[in-house]
Design a protein around this motif. Structure first.
Motif, PDB file in Angstrom:
ATOM      1  N   MET A  26       2.323  10.780  14.978  1.00 40.33           N
ATOM      2  CA  MET A  26       3.470  11.196  15.319  1.00 40.33           C
ATOM      3  C   MET A  26       4.347   9.857  15.730  1.00 40.33           C
ATOM      4  O   MET A  26       4.441   9.489  16.909  1.00 40.33           O
ATOM      5  N   PRO A  27       4.600   8.777  14.720  1.00 41.00           N
ATOM      6  CA  PRO A  27       5.408   7.642  15.027  1.00 41.00           C
ATOM      7  C   PRO A  27       6.668   7.762  15.324  1.00 41.00           C
ATOM      8  O   PRO A  27       7.216   8.991  15.139  1.00 41.00           O
ATOM      9  N   GLU A  28       7.162   6.796  16.117  1.00 35.79           N
ATOM     10  CA  GLU A  28       8.617   6.890  16.241  1.00 35.79           C
ATOM     11  C   GLU A  28       9.272   6.648  15.074  1.00 35.79           C
ATOM     12  O   GLU A  28       9.311   5.741  14.561  1.00 35.79           O
ATOM     13  N   LEU A  29      10.325   7.444  14.806  1.00 38.35           N
ATOM     14  CA  LEU A  29      11.103   7.424  13.569  1.00 38.35           C
ATOM     15  C   LEU A  29      12.775   7.510  13.907  1.00 38.35           C
ATOM     16  O   LEU A  29      13.115   8.558  14.800  1.00 38.35           O
ATOM     17  N   PRO A  30      13.572   6.983  12.956  1.00 38.88           N
ATOM     18  CA  PRO A  30      14.868   7.369  13.229  1.00 38.88           C
ATOM     19  C   PRO A  30      15.202   8.748  12.965  1.00 38.88           C
ATOM     20  O   PRO A  30      14.460   9.306  12.222  1.00 38.88           O
ATOM     21  N   ASN A  83       0.835  -1.147  -0.107  1.00 37.28           N
ATOM     22  CA  ASN A  83       0.109   0.096   0.224  1.00 37.28           C
ATOM     23  C   ASN A  83       0.766   1.288   0.001  1.00 37.28           C
ATOM     24  O   ASN A  83       1.994   1.327   0.802  1.00 37.28           O
ATOM     25  N   PHE A  84       0.453   2.328  -0.913  1.00 36.77           N
ATOM     26  CA  PHE A  84       1.301   3.558  -0.866  1.00 36.77           C
ATOM     27  C   PHE A  84       0.111   4.677  -0.477  1.00 36.77           C
ATOM     28  O   PHE A  84      -0.799   4.714  -1.154  1.00 36.77           O
ATOM     29  N   LEU A  85       0.505   5.611   0.504  1.00 37.75           N
ATOM     30  CA  LEU A  85      -0.520   6.430   0.945  1.00 37.75           C
ATOM     31  C   LEU A  85       0.225   7.979   0.777  1.00 37.75           C
ATOM     32  O   LEU A  85       1.440   7.913   1.356  1.00 37.75           O
ATOM     33  N   PRO A  86      -0.268   9.030  -0.006  1.00 39.60           N
ATOM     34  CA  PRO A  86       0.217  10.199   0.073  1.00 39.60           C
ATOM     35  C   PRO A  86       0.154  10.955   1.512  1.00 39.60           C
ATOM     36  O   PRO A  86      -0.632  10.923   2.269  1.00 39.60           O
ATOM     37  N   GLY A  87       1.607  11.304   1.734  1.00 40.00           N
ATOM     38  CA  GLY A  87       1.885  12.054   3.087  1.00 40.00           C
ATOM     39  C   GLY A  87       2.525  13.293   2.707  1.00 40.00           C
ATOM     40  O   GLY A  87       3.103  13.458   1.889  1.00 40.00           O
ATOM     41  N   THR A  88       2.354  13.984   4.025  1.00 42.58           N
ATOM     42  CA  THR A  88       3.365  15.329   4.077  1.00 42.58           C
ATOM     43  C   THR A  88       3.690  15.532   5.629  1.00 42.58           C
ATOM     44  O   THR A  88       3.210  14.840   6.453  1.00 42.58           O
ATOM     45  N   TRP A  89       4.904  16.219   5.771  1.00 38.02           N
ATOM     46  CA  TRP A  89       5.491  16.463   6.858  1.00 38.02           C
ATOM     47  C   TRP A  89       4.918  18.005   7.198  1.00 38.02           C
ATOM     48  O   TRP A  89       5.215  18.827   6.682  1.00 38.02           O
ATOM     49  N   HIS A  90       4.268  17.999   8.402  1.00 40.95           N
ATOM     50  CA  HIS A  90       3.922  19.325   9.002  1.00 40.95           C
ATOM     51  C   HIS A  90       4.219  19.648  10.571  1.00 40.95           C
ATOM     52  O   HIS A  90       3.385  18.879  11.242  1.00 40.95           O
ATOM     53  N   ASN A  91       4.800  20.381  10.917  1.00 38.37           N
ATOM     54  CA  ASN A  91       5.023  20.700  12.341  1.00 38.37           C
ATOM     55  C   ASN A  91       5.391  19.589  13.038  1.00 38.37           C
ATOM     56  O   ASN A  91       4.935  19.308  14.269  1.00 38.37           O
ATOM     57  N   GLY A  92       6.347  18.938  12.727  1.00 37.17           N
ATOM     58  CA  GLY A  92       6.977  17.757  13.256  1.00 37.17           C
ATOM     59  C   GLY A  92       5.956  16.394  13.330  1.00 37.17           C
ATOM     60  O   GLY A  92       6.287  15.483  14.106  1.00 37.17           O
ATOM     61  N   ALA A  93       4.952  16.350  12.521  1.00 38.84           N
ATOM     62  CA  ALA A  93       4.097  15.239  12.475  1.00 38.84           C
ATOM     63  C   ALA A  93       4.146  15.119  11.058  1.00 38.84           C
ATOM     64  O   ALA A  93       3.890  15.517  10.041  1.00 38.84           O
ATOM     65  N   ALA A 134      14.707  13.454   6.633  1.00 41.09           N
ATOM     66  CA  ALA A 134      14.670  13.429   5.324  1.00 41.09           C
ATOM     67  C   ALA A 134      13.338  13.803   4.909  1.00 41.09           C
ATOM     68  O   ALA A 134      12.863  14.506   3.918  1.00 41.09           O
ATOM     69  N   LEU A 135      12.206  13.396   5.792  1.00 34.58           N
ATOM     70  CA  LEU A 135      10.607  13.584   5.323  1.00 34.58           C
ATOM     71  C   LEU A 135      10.444  15.079   5.738  1.00 34.58           C
ATOM     72  O   LEU A 135       9.829  15.671   4.814  1.00 34.58           O
ATOM     73  N   PHE A 172       1.365   2.672  10.996  1.00 31.77           N
ATOM     74  CA  PHE A 172       2.930   2.784  11.344  1.00 31.77           C
ATOM     75  C   PHE A 172       3.480   1.784  12.184  1.00 31.77           C
ATOM     76  O   PHE A 172       2.810   1.619  13.457  1.00 31.77           O
ATOM     77  N   ASN A 173       4.514   0.836  11.951  1.00 35.31           N
ATOM     78  CA  ASN A 173       5.045  -0.109  12.636  1.00 35.31           C
ATOM     79  C   ASN A 173       6.203  -0.110  12.147  1.00 35.31           C
ATOM     80  O   ASN A 173       6.893   0.659  11.474  1.00 35.31           O
ATOM     81  N   ARG A 174       6.950  -1.154  12.573  1.00 35.72           N
ATOM     82  CA  ARG A 174       8.591  -1.363  12.385  1.00 35.72           C
ATOM     83  C   ARG A 174       8.735  -1.807  10.873  1.00 35.72           C
ATOM     84  O   ARG A 174       9.863  -1.660  10.250  1.00 35.72           O
ATOM     85  N   HIS A 175       7.691  -2.324  10.349  1.00 38.22           N
ATOM     86  CA  HIS A 175       7.573  -2.677   8.832  1.00 38.22           C
ATOM     87  C   HIS A 175       7.338  -1.431   8.038  1.00 38.22           C
ATOM     88  O   HIS A 175       7.493  -1.375   6.561  1.00 38.22           O
ATOM     89  N   THR A 176       6.788  -0.284   8.251  1.00 43.28           N
ATOM     90  CA  THR A 176       6.421   0.832   7.484  1.00 43.28           C
ATOM     91  C   THR A 176       7.636   1.613   6.641  1.00 43.28           C
ATOM     92  O   THR A 176       8.791   1.798   7.489  1.00 43.28           O
ATOM     93  N   CYS A 177       7.618   1.748   5.585  1.00 39.67           N
ATOM     94  CA  CYS A 177       8.531   2.232   4.707  1.00 39.67           C
ATOM     95  C   CYS A 177       8.056   3.753   4.177  1.00 39.67           C
ATOM     96  O   CYS A 177       6.893   3.944   4.054  1.00 39.67           O
TER      97      CYS A 177
END
Length: 369
Positions: free
Chosen positions: A265-269, A246-256, A275-276, A355-360
């Motif tokens: 607000m998933p935990e991300l490296p 599955n591919f969903l369009p996303g944007t980054w806004h104010n840290g989320a 990069a996002l 959003f989980n550890r498999h999410t790309c």
């Protein structure tokens, strides 16, 4: 066997000017000695062009091909010592099954005792022992293709054995058996095998390394688990898997992360988050297998309006659209769920843990590492 080093490109146009003019875009790759590889991709992506360049049936318009460090770019298939199995049977109908299998060896002056031993071994592996004395002309198409496979495998001195969609005419149940046989033969003799197919099941069950191709380009090379877990390109994510990622369009806004107007607000490296944030717009990729039902009050759960719920037998395939805030519409989601999905019906809202550890995450279609 041989190590095969490629540094080439090919165009059927005399003076190529754009990428569209290339059947095979510039590629640098090595088939290691004794490896089992698959070239996987849709029709017209360049798989057979690449195979024919390796075999010597086609000379690349640019670059070189080396076998064990020896330049063979201009060499014939015979000089390269290649065995090739084609999509449809190529055998001698006037000969028996045994004579067909023995022909490549007798043609090279192999002693009769060695011919008999090798033919017997290959015939046993391919379940042809009972047919060795039968004339090939009276056999069905799938039996004839097994002979073609045997002729490709019977020689032990070849640099590589190339397979161009060899199981097309084979009965579906027999396909599984022959893939297993080829795997066993590879493990026993450590032959260099290169297998062309558009069938992901064939590629992933046969090869140690899969070269995924699209529009003349090698998009990703890796083992089955790497292609499934971390597709390097959205094409790979969509092409590998049933159904695809599955591919969903996303944007980054104010840290989320925002998807269809909802904030997550998933935990991300740190590197991926940076990069996002720098890209602004991106795609969220998640396999249907890694979606799970969640509670509506889960801050990381995403609402989906169910459009279809199918009982596949071993799982439920639930399809729907992401429910957005206000006028914003989300993308389509497909989830492989357990029996807990049996109560879902079109029109229901299901909350899924996207959003989980498999999410790309993908920027310009390429994986963010």
């Amino acid at each position: 066997m041989a190590r095969i080093d490629l540094d080439l490109a090919h165009s059927y146009v005399a003076e190529p000017k754009t990428d569209e003019d290339y059947a095979l875009l510039p590629l640098r790759f090595t088939f290691e000695d004794g490896g089992a590889y698959a070239l996987l991709g849709p029709s017209g992506c360049g798989k057979t062009t690449l195979l024919n360049c390796v075999s010597g049936l086609l000379r690349p318009s640019q670059g070189t091909i080396q076998f064990d460090g020896r330049d063979v770019t201009a060499a014939t298939p015979q000089a390269r010592n290649i065995a090739q199995v084609f999509q449809f049977p190529v055998i001698y109908d006037t000969m028996t099954v045994g004579e067909n299998l023995a022909f490549p060896l007798r043609n090279r002056g192999v002693p009769a005792a060695q011919v008999k031993e090798r033919v017997g071994k290959i015939a046993e592996m391919l379940d042809l022992s009972a047919s060795l004395d039968r004339r090939a002309s009276g056999l069905a198409a799938d039996a004839k293709q097994k002979i073609s496979l045997g002729r490709g495998l019977v020689r032990q001195d070849v640099s590589a054995i190339l397979f161009d969609e060899p199981l097309t005419v084979i009965d579906p149940h027999l396909k599984w058996q022959l893939r297993r046989k080829l795997k066993e033969i590879h493990h026993e003799f450590r032959l260099t095998l290169i297998y062309v197919t558009h069938d992901q099941t064939e590629a992933l069950t046969f090869a140690d390394q899969v070269v995924v191709m699209s529009r003349g380009k090698a998009v990703q090379v890796g083992a089955a688990d790497a292609l499934f877990e971390r597709p390097a390109h959205t094409f790979v994510g969509n092409f590998i898997g049933s159904p695809g990622m599955n591919f969903l369009p996303g944007t980054w806004h104010n840290g989320a992360i925002e998807v269809a107007g909802r904030r997550y607000m998933p935990e991300l490296p740190a590197g991926i988050a940076a990069a996002l944030a720098g890209a602004g717009a991106f795609k969220v990729g998640v396999r249907p297998e890694y979606l799970q039902l969640a509670a509506p009050d889960d801050p990381q759960a995403m609402p989906m309006r169910v459009t279809r719920a199918q009982d596949i037998g071993t799982y439920w395939l639930v399809t729907g659209t992401v429910a957005g805030e206000g006028e914003q519409a989300g993308g389509t989601l497909r989830a492989r769920l357990g029996t807990e999905a049996a109560s879902l019906a079109p029109g229901d809202t299901a909350w899924l843990s996207v959003f989980n550890r498999h999410t790309c995450f993908y920027i310009n279609e390429e994986l963010v590492q």
